[in-house]
Design a protein around this motif. Sequence first.
Motif, PDB file in Angstrom:
ATOM      1  N   GLN A  37      42.390 -33.341   1.693  1.00 60.75           N
ATOM      2  CA  GLN A  37      42.969 -33.521   2.858  1.00 60.75           C
ATOM      3  C   GLN A  37      43.668 -32.247   3.107  1.00 60.75           C
ATOM      4  OE1 GLN A  37      45.303 -37.012   2.409  1.00 60.75           O
ATOM      5  NE2 GLN A  37      43.422 -38.355   3.434  1.00 60.75           N
ATOM      6  N   GLN A  41      42.835 -29.460   6.224  1.00 64.38           N
ATOM      7  CA  GLN A  41      43.866 -29.323   7.307  1.00 64.38           C
ATOM      8  C   GLN A  41      44.191 -27.766   7.298  1.00 64.38           C
ATOM      9  OE1 GLN A  41      46.162 -33.331   5.632  1.00 64.38           O
ATOM     10  NE2 GLN A  41      47.335 -31.524   5.866  1.00 64.38           N
ATOM     11  N   HIS A 105      36.244 -31.945  12.683  1.00 70.89           N
ATOM     12  CA  HIS A 105      37.497 -32.692  13.142  1.00 70.89           C
ATOM     13  C   HIS A 105      37.238 -34.226  12.987  1.00 70.89           C
ATOM     14  CE1 HIS A 105      40.584 -33.998  16.000  1.00 70.89           C
ATOM     15  NE2 HIS A 105      41.022 -32.956  15.730  1.00 70.89           N
ATOM     16  N   ARG A 106      36.136 -34.845  13.305  1.00 73.53           N
ATOM     17  CA  ARG A 106      35.814 -36.232  13.289  1.00 73.53           C
ATOM     18  C   ARG A 106      36.001 -36.561  11.547  1.00 73.53           C
ATOM     19  NH1 ARG A 106      29.901 -37.574  15.456  1.00 73.53           N
ATOM     20  NH2 ARG A 106      31.132 -36.871  17.317  1.00 73.53           N
ATOM     21  N   MET A 108      37.671 -34.979   9.344  1.00 74.65           N
ATOM     22  CA  MET A 108      39.021 -35.128   9.041  1.00 74.65           C
ATOM     23  C   MET A 108      39.986 -36.510   9.403  1.00 74.65           C
ATOM     24  SD  MET A 108      40.461 -31.429  10.247  1.00 74.65           S
ATOM     25  CE  MET A 108      42.176 -31.575   9.653  1.00 74.65           C
ATOM     26  N   THR A 109      39.398 -36.852  10.586  1.00 75.20           N
ATOM     27  CA  THR A 109      40.100 -38.143  11.040  1.00 75.20           C
ATOM     28  C   THR A 109      39.532 -39.493  10.264  1.00 75.20           C
ATOM     29  OG1 THR A 109      40.179 -37.460  13.383  1.00 75.20           O
ATOM     30  CG2 THR A 109      40.279 -39.809  12.914  1.00 75.20           C
ATOM     31  N   ALA A 110      38.302 -39.339   9.721  1.00 74.78           N
ATOM     32  CA  ALA A 110      37.749 -40.287   8.922  1.00 74.78           C
ATOM     33  C   ALA A 110      38.420 -40.617   7.641  1.00 74.78           C
ATOM     34  CB  ALA A 110      36.190 -40.122   8.949  1.00 74.78           C
ATOM     35  N   GLY A 112      41.304 -39.385   7.025  1.00 70.43           N
ATOM     36  CA  GLY A 112      43.023 -39.512   6.901  1.00 70.43           C
ATOM     37  C   GLY A 112      43.640 -38.159   6.692  1.00 70.43           C
ATOM     38  N   ASP A 114      45.387 -34.791   8.389  1.00 73.87           N
ATOM     39  CA  ASP A 114      46.173 -34.496   9.352  1.00 73.87           C
ATOM     40  C   ASP A 114      45.487 -33.498  10.527  1.00 73.87           C
ATOM     41  OD1 ASP A 114      48.151 -34.385  11.086  1.00 73.87           O
ATOM     42  OD2 ASP A 114      49.611 -33.148   9.781  1.00 73.87           O
ATOM     43  N   THR A 115      45.287 -33.968  11.656  1.00 72.57           N
ATOM     44  CA  THR A 115      44.545 -32.801  12.403  1.00 72.57           C
ATOM     45  C   THR A 115      45.536 -32.270  13.496  1.00 72.57           C
ATOM     46  OG1 THR A 115      43.992 -34.550  14.222  1.00 72.57           O
ATOM     47  CG2 THR A 115      42.185 -34.015  12.675  1.00 72.57           C
ATOM     48  N   SER A 116      46.940 -32.561  13.272  1.00 71.92           N
ATOM     49  CA  SER A 116      47.866 -32.278  14.317  1.00 71.92           C
ATOM     50  C   SER A 116      48.180 -30.820  14.477  1.00 71.92           C
ATOM     51  CB  SER A 116      49.142 -33.023  13.959  1.00 71.92           C
ATOM     52  OG  SER A 116      49.725 -32.702  12.872  1.00 71.92           O
ATOM     53  N   ASP A 119      45.217 -29.234  16.570  1.00 67.97           N
ATOM     54  CA  ASP A 119      45.419 -30.237  17.693  1.00 67.97           C
ATOM     55  C   ASP A 119      46.412 -29.559  18.714  1.00 67.97           C
ATOM     56  OD1 ASP A 119      43.231 -31.687  17.106  1.00 67.97           O
ATOM     57  OD2 ASP A 119      44.624 -33.395  16.660  1.00 67.97           O
TER      58      ASP A 119
END
Length: 260
Positions: A37, A41, A105-106, A108-110, A112, A114-116, A119
């Motif tokens: 992760q 990131q 990006h998808r 990353m979300t799947a 967990g 951090d995409t912040s 973003d």
Amino acid sequence: MLASAGLDHIQQQLLPLRQKLLNHPLYARIDSVRALQSFMQQHVFAVWDFMSLLKALQQQLCCTTIPWLPPANRQAARLINEIVLGEESDEDGQGSFASHYDLYHRAMTACGADTSPIDQLCRLLQNGMPLDAGLGEAEIPESVRQFVQHTFQLLKENNLPAIAAAFTFGREDLLPAVFQRIVDELNVEASGGLSQFQFYLQRHIELDGDHHGPMAGQLVEMLCGDAPAKWQAAERAALTSLQARLTLWDGMLATIAAGG
């Protein structure tokens, strides 16, 4: 310098840096989902700014303004448009289409991640903030900031062979096979949460290895031709791009080692 000889020469000059990247100790530290992760990131910024290199090439080699005018180099226009098609609107595995950045990006979300940070940067840019200011505002490590700044300094210099070389030789084939095995093993730990990342890697390998990589090499040959000055600019850009990637890898290793 003949075009084919020029391409071979650059590849030979890049071998020491490529070996450092492919054998980097970073991969040994990606031994948990949390470490992966952290990698994602930061690595997502390389996926994102790669698209700016691509679009800069498209802007220069194809007509993207109105009124339309025929491109000066039709073969180069064809090559770059074909690459854009795959990178910006690839099959997404769900019956639709997405850019490789969106696939990443998808993923990353799947899993967990951090995409912040990415973003936040995109949101600042969408609101009109200049890139340098946005990089200062975004909560990202210094090594990531330096990596993106290197890419956009290259774009600012607007040397077409140099941009093409950075695009061609700084590609994501710098992720070795061992990285894919790590992801496969961690997917078990993540109970399938990395399956979308596996799909991204699969699509990336299929397109880059079989299609986009060779096309990008042809593009460099076409743009440099038999002009020594253009080959020198391409070589400098390729070397500095890999050095910037090595600095990014070192920064990611330090972040993961520190538990970040």
